[in-house]
Design an enzyme around this catalytic site. Structure first.
Site, mmCIF file in Angstrom:
data_model
loop_
_atom_site.group_PDB
_atom_site.id
_atom_site.type_symbol
_atom_site.label_atom_id
_atom_site.label_comp_id
_atom_site.label_asym_id
_atom_site.label_seq_id
_atom_site.Cartn_x
_atom_site.Cartn_y
_atom_site.Cartn_z
ATOM 1 N N PRO A 83 0.881 -1.344 -0.152
ATOM 2 C CG PRO A 83 -0.635 -1.446 1.993
ATOM 3 C CD PRO A 83 0.646 -2.127 1.190
ATOM 4 C CD GLU A 122 -1.803 -6.497 10.539
ATOM 5 O OE1 GLU A 122 -1.915 -5.377 10.460
ATOM 6 O OE2 GLU A 122 -2.298 -7.436 10.255
ATOM 7 C CG ASP A 165 -5.865 0.210 -24.226
ATOM 8 O OD1 ASP A 165 -6.833 -0.355 -25.024
ATOM 9 O OD2 ASP A 165 -5.061 -0.134 -23.579
HETATM 10 C C1 9D3 Z 1 -3.770 -3.429 9.299
HETATM 11 C C2 9D3 Z 1 -2.712 -3.332 8.342
HETATM 12 N N1 9D3 Z 1 -2.337 -2.138 7.699
HETATM 13 C C3 9D3 Z 1 -2.949 -0.998 8.295
HETATM 14 C C4 9D3 Z 1 -4.284 -0.251 7.608
HETATM 15 C C5 9D3 Z 1 -1.371 -1.931 6.973
HETATM 16 C C6 9D3 Z 1 -1.439 -2.874 5.719
HETATM 17 C C7 9D3 Z 1 -0.806 -4.021 5.490
HETATM 18 C C8 9D3 Z 1 -0.906 -4.900 4.651
HETATM 19 C C9 9D3 Z 1 -2.603 -2.628 4.585
HETATM 20 C C10 9D3 Z 1 -2.686 -3.757 3.603
HETATM 21 C C11 9D3 Z 1 -1.816 -4.827 3.777
HETATM 22 C C12 9D3 Z 1 -2.079 -5.613 2.513
HETATM 23 N N2 9D3 Z 1 -2.196 -5.035 1.215
HETATM 24 C C13 9D3 Z 1 -1.290 -5.232 0.492
HETATM 25 O O1 9D3 Z 1 -0.400 -6.118 0.359
HETATM 26 C C14 9D3 Z 1 -1.115 -4.573 -0.969
HETATM 27 C C15 9D3 Z 1 -1.979 -3.440 -1.351
HETATM 28 C C16 9D3 Z 1 -3.002 -2.779 -0.673
HETATM 29 O O2 9D3 Z 1 -3.661 -2.987 0.349
HETATM 30 N N3 9D3 Z 1 -3.777 -1.580 -1.351
HETATM 31 C C17 9D3 Z 1 -3.293 -1.145 -2.716
HETATM 32 N N4 9D3 Z 1 -2.233 -1.905 -3.352
HETATM 33 C C18 9D3 Z 1 -1.686 -2.931 -2.496
HETATM 34 S S1 9D3 Z 1 -0.418 -3.782 -3.170
HETATM 35 C C19 9D3 Z 1 -0.200 -4.759 -1.916
#
Ligand code: 9D3
Length: 249
Positions: free
Chosen positions: A88, A115, A168
Site C-alpha cells: 500500500p 501486517e 485504449d
Molecule cells: C492493518 C494493516 N494495515 C494498516 C491499515 C497496513 C496494511 C498492511 C498490509 C494494509 C494492507 C496490507 C495488505 N495490502 C497489500 O499487500 C497491498 C495493497 C493494498 O492493500 N492496497 C493497494 N495496493 C496494494 S499492493 C499490496
C-alpha cells in the site's frame, strides 16, 4: 515476459492463469507465470513465514529469511527481472507504469501478507514498490493479478488481431464510447440511429462525441491536462451552446 510471483497462497492464481487472454498468452508463450510458494523457503518443522513484531503490537510480520531466499532463487531463473514489492506504500500503478513494465523481460512480484514485511528486505532485495490504489487489501495477491493482467495485454500479439491496446481509453485520455448490440430494442429502449446508417464517418464522429461527453460527465479529472483536437473542441462547443440555450430559455 517472465513473471515470478512470490506468495504464501500460490493456489490463488490457478483460476486467474487458466482463463481468457492471460491463459492464451501463456499458451502462445508470450508470457510465462511462475507462482513460487514462500513457505518452500522457510526453515523449521512448521516452516513459518511470519513472526511477532519487535516492540509489540497487533498482528504478525513476514520474516525476512524465507522471502530473501525465495527472491534469490527466483532471480536465478529470471536473471534480468525487476523485483517489485506490492505494498500500500508503493507508487501508484497506472497505465503509463504498465507500459513501462511491459518493456521488461521479467518481473518478480512479491506479495506481502499479515501486517507487513520485515523492513530489512528492502535493503538488497527490492527494486521497486507498487500499490494498485488507495484502499486496503488483505494481501498483495489481487494486486499481482491486476498488474499481470494490465501488462500482459500490452505485449505484442497478446490480444490477437481484432483488438489493439493502442486504441485504449487512457492512451488518449478518453473513456470508451457507448456500445450497443442486438436486440435493437431492449426494455423499450432503442439505439442511436446513426449506428444503423452505415455511414462510417458519421459513426466515427458520434463515437468521438460519446467518448468526450462520457469522460466529461463520469471522469472530468481525466480532461484536466488534455490537449483537445479541433474536432474535440467543436464537440465541446456544441454541447456548451446546447446548455446555454437551455438556461437562456
Ligand atoms: C492493518 C494493516 N494495515 C494498516 C491499515 C497496513 C496494511 C498492511 C498490509 C494494509 C494492507 C496490507 C495488505 N495490502 C497489500 O499487500 C497491498 C495493497 C493494498 O492493500 N492496497 C493497494 N495496493 C496494494 S499492493 C499490496
Amino acid at each position: 515476459m517472465d513473471f515470478g510471483i512470490l506468495t504464501i497462497f500460490p493456489e490463488i492464481f490457478d483460476s486467474f492463469l487458466a482463463h481468457g487472454i492471460v491463459r492464451r498468452a501463456i499458451e502462445n508463450a508470450i508470457i510465462r507465470v511462475t507462482p513460487v510458494n514462500i513457505r518452500d523457503f522457510a526453515e523449521g518443522k512448521h516452516r513459518t513465514t511470519d513472526d511477532r513484531p519487535y516492540g509489540g503490537g497487533a498482528g504478525m510480520v513476514m520474516k525476512p529469511e524465507p522471502l530473501a531466499e525465495a527472491i534469490a532463487r527466483t532471480r536465478e531463473r529470471i536473471p534480468d527481472a525487476a523485483v517489485i514489492m506490492l505494498s500500500p506504500q508503493g507508487r501508484p500503478f497506472t497505465q503509463p507504469l504498465a507500459q513501462q513494465l511491459a518493456l521488461r523481460n521479467g518481473l518478480i512480484l512479491v506479495c506481502g501478507r499479515y501486517e507487513g514485511v520485515d523492513e530489512r528486505i528492502y535493503t538488497s532485495y527490492i527494486d521497486d514498490e507498487i500499490s494498485v490504489g488507495d484502499y486496503v487489501l488483505t494481501g498483495g495477491e489481487p494486486a499481482a493479478m491486476v498488474m499481470i493482467d494490465a501488462v500482459t495485454r500490452l505485449l505484442p500479439d497478446a490480444l490477437g488481431g481484432a483488438d489493439s491496446a493502442g486504441s485504449d481509453s487512457f492512451s488518449d485520455q478518453l473513456l470508451e464510447y457507448a456500445q450497443y448490440t442486438r436486440p435493437p430494442v431492449f426494455e423499450g429502449e432503442g439505439i442511436p440511429e446513426v449506428l444503423l446508417s452505415g455511414n462510417h464517418a458519421d459513426i466515427a464522429s458520434w463515437r468521438l462525441e460519446s467518448s468526450l461527453i462520457r469522460t466529461l460527465l463520469k471522469r472530468p479529472d481525466l480532461l484536466k491536462d488534455k490537449e483537445f483536437s479541433d474536432r474535440e473542441k467543436a464537440v465541446l462547443k456544441k454541447w456548451c451552446r446546447a446548455v446555454e440555450q437551455l438556461i437562456s430559455g
